[in-house]
Design a protein around this motif. Structure first.
Motif: not given
Length: 69
Positions: A43-47, A64-66
């Motif tokens: 989630n951090v990498l997605s942000i 994106e959220q996982f």
């Protein structure tokens, strides 16, 4: 330019990564769960990637959220 200051800053920023790596290795050795889960990391990498894409395009980008927990 202050070489002593720059060397100290490099060491301090490296200490964080060393502590993170040591924690991860301890978790493997002792069979413990890490403080930060793979889901948290994703989630951090997605942000971060959404922020980069937003900066590149000038538009809004939803991360994106996982959710695996």
């Amino acid at each position: 330019d202050n070489p002593d200051f720059e060397a100290k800053m490099a060491l301090e920023s490296t200490d964080t990564y060393i502590a993170e790596l040591n924690h991860f290795l301890e978790c493997i050795e002792q069979g413990n769960q890490p403080l930060i889960s793979a889901t948290d990391g994703f989630n951090v990498l997605s942000i971060i990637e959404a922020a980069r894409e937003s900066a590149r395009t000038g538009g809004s980008v939803k991360p994106e959220q996982f959710n695996h927990d």
